[in-house]
Motif scaffolding. Structure first.
Motif, PDB file in Angstrom:
ATOM      1  N   GLU A  13      10.764   0.356   3.401  1.00 57.04           N
ATOM      2  CA  GLU A  13       9.960   1.241   2.481  1.00 57.04           C
ATOM      3  C   GLU A  13      10.539   2.346   1.729  1.00 57.04           C
ATOM      4  O   GLU A  13      11.475   3.057   2.590  1.00 57.04           O
ATOM      5  CB  GLU A  13       8.664   1.861   3.331  1.00 57.04           C
ATOM      6  CG  GLU A  13       7.759   1.033   3.737  1.00 57.04           C
ATOM      7  CD  GLU A  13       6.750   1.477   4.676  1.00 57.04           C
ATOM      8  OE1 GLU A  13       5.528   0.835   4.930  1.00 57.04           O
ATOM      9  OE2 GLU A  13       6.871   2.597   5.268  1.00 57.04           O
TER      10      GLU A  13
ATOM     11  N   THR B 129      10.871   5.756  -0.044  1.00 54.19           N
ATOM     12  CA  THR B 129       9.855   6.865  -0.489  1.00 54.19           C
ATOM     13  C   THR B 129      10.875   7.915  -1.183  1.00 54.19           C
ATOM     14  O   THR B 129      12.074   7.628  -1.089  1.00 54.19           O
ATOM     15  CB  THR B 129       9.158   7.521   0.623  1.00 54.19           C
ATOM     16  OG1 THR B 129      10.132   8.047   1.607  1.00 54.19           O
ATOM     17  CG2 THR B 129       8.362   6.458   1.335  1.00 54.19           C
TER      18      THR B 129
ATOM     19  N   VAL C 277      10.608  -0.987   8.001  1.00 58.20           N
ATOM     20  CA  VAL C 277       9.200  -1.255   8.819  1.00 58.20           C
ATOM     21  C   VAL C 277       9.404  -1.781   9.989  1.00 58.20           C
ATOM     22  O   VAL C 277      10.068  -2.851  10.227  1.00 58.20           O
ATOM     23  CB  VAL C 277       8.311  -2.005   8.026  1.00 58.20           C
ATOM     24  CG1 VAL C 277       7.185  -2.133   8.735  1.00 58.20           C
ATOM     25  CG2 VAL C 277       7.924  -1.245   6.668  1.00 58.20           C
TER      26      VAL C 277
ATOM     27  N   PRO D  74       4.221  -0.415  -5.390  1.00 55.23           N
ATOM     28  CA  PRO D  74       2.942  -0.157  -4.738  1.00 55.23           C
ATOM     29  C   PRO D  74       1.701  -0.903  -5.686  1.00 55.23           C
ATOM     30  O   PRO D  74       1.662  -0.917  -6.910  1.00 55.23           O
ATOM     31  CB  PRO D  74       2.767   1.178  -4.902  1.00 55.23           C
ATOM     32  CG  PRO D  74       3.814   1.814  -4.805  1.00 55.23           C
ATOM     33  CD  PRO D  74       4.932   0.951  -5.416  1.00 55.23           C
TER      34      PRO D  74
ATOM     35  N   LEU E  93       5.182   6.237  -1.765  1.00 57.19           N
ATOM     36  CA  LEU E  93       5.883   4.929  -1.592  1.00 57.19           C
ATOM     37  C   LEU E  93       6.399   4.578  -3.031  1.00 57.19           C
ATOM     38  O   LEU E  93       5.401   4.740  -3.977  1.00 57.19           O
ATOM     39  CB  LEU E  93       5.235   3.790  -1.178  1.00 57.19           C
ATOM     40  CG  LEU E  93       6.168   2.602  -0.937  1.00 57.19           C
ATOM     41  CD1 LEU E  93       6.863   2.577   0.243  1.00 57.19           C
ATOM     42  CD2 LEU E  93       5.062   1.337  -0.982  1.00 57.19           C
TER      43      LEU E  93
ATOM     44  N   ARG F 117       0.889  -1.347   0.039  1.00 59.32           N
ATOM     45  CA  ARG F 117      -0.064  -0.243  -0.190  1.00 59.32           C
ATOM     46  C   ARG F 117       0.779   1.221  -0.145  1.00 59.32           C
ATOM     47  O   ARG F 117       2.048   1.358   0.325  1.00 59.32           O
ATOM     48  CB  ARG F 117      -0.868  -0.028   1.284  1.00 59.32           C
ATOM     49  CG  ARG F 117      -0.293   0.004   2.524  1.00 59.32           C
ATOM     50  CD  ARG F 117      -1.055   0.212   3.608  1.00 59.32           C
ATOM     51  NE  ARG F 117      -0.326   0.156   5.119  1.00 59.32           N
ATOM     52  CZ  ARG F 117      -0.394  -0.786   5.514  1.00 59.32           C
ATOM     53  NH1 ARG F 117      -1.094  -2.143   5.267  1.00 59.32           N
ATOM     54  NH2 ARG F 117       0.577  -1.093   6.607  1.00 59.32           N
ATOM     55  N   ASP F 118       0.140   2.498  -0.370  1.00 62.56           N
ATOM     56  CA  ASP F 118       1.003   3.500  -0.633  1.00 62.56           C
ATOM     57  C   ASP F 118       1.187   4.109   1.426  1.00 62.56           C
ATOM     58  O   ASP F 118       0.306   3.706   1.947  1.00 62.56           O
ATOM     59  CB  ASP F 118       0.058   4.635  -1.174  1.00 62.56           C
ATOM     60  CG  ASP F 118       0.969   5.647  -1.827  1.00 62.56           C
ATOM     61  OD1 ASP F 118       2.273   5.589  -1.505  1.00 62.56           O
ATOM     62  OD2 ASP F 118       0.523   6.616  -2.307  1.00 62.56           O
ATOM     63  N   VAL F 119       1.979   4.918   1.397  1.00 61.85           N
ATOM     64  CA  VAL F 119       2.430   5.513   2.692  1.00 61.85           C
ATOM     65  C   VAL F 119       2.429   7.056   2.494  1.00 61.85           C
ATOM     66  O   VAL F 119       2.650   7.364   1.383  1.00 61.85           O
ATOM     67  CB  VAL F 119       3.727   4.941   3.104  1.00 61.85           C
ATOM     68  CG1 VAL F 119       3.663   3.362   3.513  1.00 61.85           C
ATOM     69  CG2 VAL F 119       4.947   5.248   2.482  1.00 61.85           C
ATOM     70  N   ALA F 120       2.379   7.721   3.829  1.00 61.81           N
ATOM     71  CA  ALA F 120       2.707   9.081   3.513  1.00 61.81           C
ATOM     72  C   ALA F 120       3.997   9.328   2.879  1.00 61.81           C
ATOM     73  O   ALA F 120       4.813   8.716   3.382  1.00 61.81           O
ATOM     74  CB  ALA F 120       2.509   9.637   4.963  1.00 61.81           C
TER      75      ALA F 120
END
Lengths: 81, 145
Positions: B123, B125, B132, B85, B42, B36-39
């Motif tokens: 992760e 970004t 994680v 993602p 990703l 999933r995408d993250v703040a």
């Protein structure tokens, strides 16, 4: 014995695996020995509550004996799934 | 069956094959974990694993599930390497005579895969890369079994 490192432990120490000759009786003794080597080891092993250990590919405790063990692996808690 | 692979998998195709190969199962349950995408956005997720231990650990977890619930079969697929993602990370499927066994065994497999299979996620970004951290909830989830 072979000592393996994974995830940030591997990054902090700077290598994935090394051959270590030791007379350490337990995992904790081995950790103490590695800590004394260099700063990067001291940093990686600063807080063993943040680490997990496997002996011959089975999860173990830090007070486990090393007699007969061929492969020791140190890593952070797993994050699979 | 246990599979650990770098290649993507087709969750629908895997599930159909799994369901077709089990006999006498009235219930088939599956779960697919997706990147999933993250703040911060990703770019990718990198999954490292401990090859010599991975199949052993997954096999032991699967064997526990098969012993504990009345299962016709159980499938676990887990990927490693670089994932984008939206890609599937892993899937489990369980087949049983009755749905409760299939659901519970699938949840058990998921809970144990999270904290007892030697995988580590990183992760990536735009701001950099970070491992994680494990969650206390994930460890606590094992307590219910």
């Amino acid at each position: 014995m072979n000592v393996l490192y994974f995830a940030w432990v591997r990054e902090r120490i700077g290598l994935p695996v090394e051959d270590v000759t030791t007379s350490a009786a337990t995992v904790a003794d081995l950790v103490e020995e590695l800590r004394g080597r260099e700063e990067r080891y001291a940093a990686a092993f600063a807080d063993t509550s943040a680490l997990r250990v496997a002996l011959d590919q089975e999860l173990a405790e830090f007070d486990a004996p090393l007699a007969g063990v061929r492969e020791v692996a140190f890593f952070p808690p797993m994050t699979g799934g | 069956m246990i599979r650990v692979q770098a290649m993507p998998f087709d969750a629908g195709g895997e599930l159909n094959r799994f369901a077709a190969e089990v006999d006498g199962a009235g219930a088939v349950v599956s779960f697919t974990g997706v990147v999933r995408d993250v703040a911060g956005g990703l770019e990718a997720m990198e999954i490292e694993h401990y090859p010599a231990m991975t199949e052993k650990a997954l096999g032991a977890i699967r064997a526990q599930a098969v012993q504990r619930w009345d299962l016709a079969d159980a499938l676990v697929i887990h990927r490693f390497g670089r994932l984008e993602p939206g890609e599937g990370i892993m899937m489990v499927a369980t087949a049983a005579r009755h749905r409760r066994d299939a659901f519970e065994a699938a949840e058990f497999l998921m809970d144990y895969l999270k904290s007892r299979a030697p995988f580590w996620k990183k992760e990536i970004t735009r701001d950099g890369a970070a491992w994680v951290a494990s969650k206390a909830d994930d460890e606590a989830a094992l307590g219910r079994w």
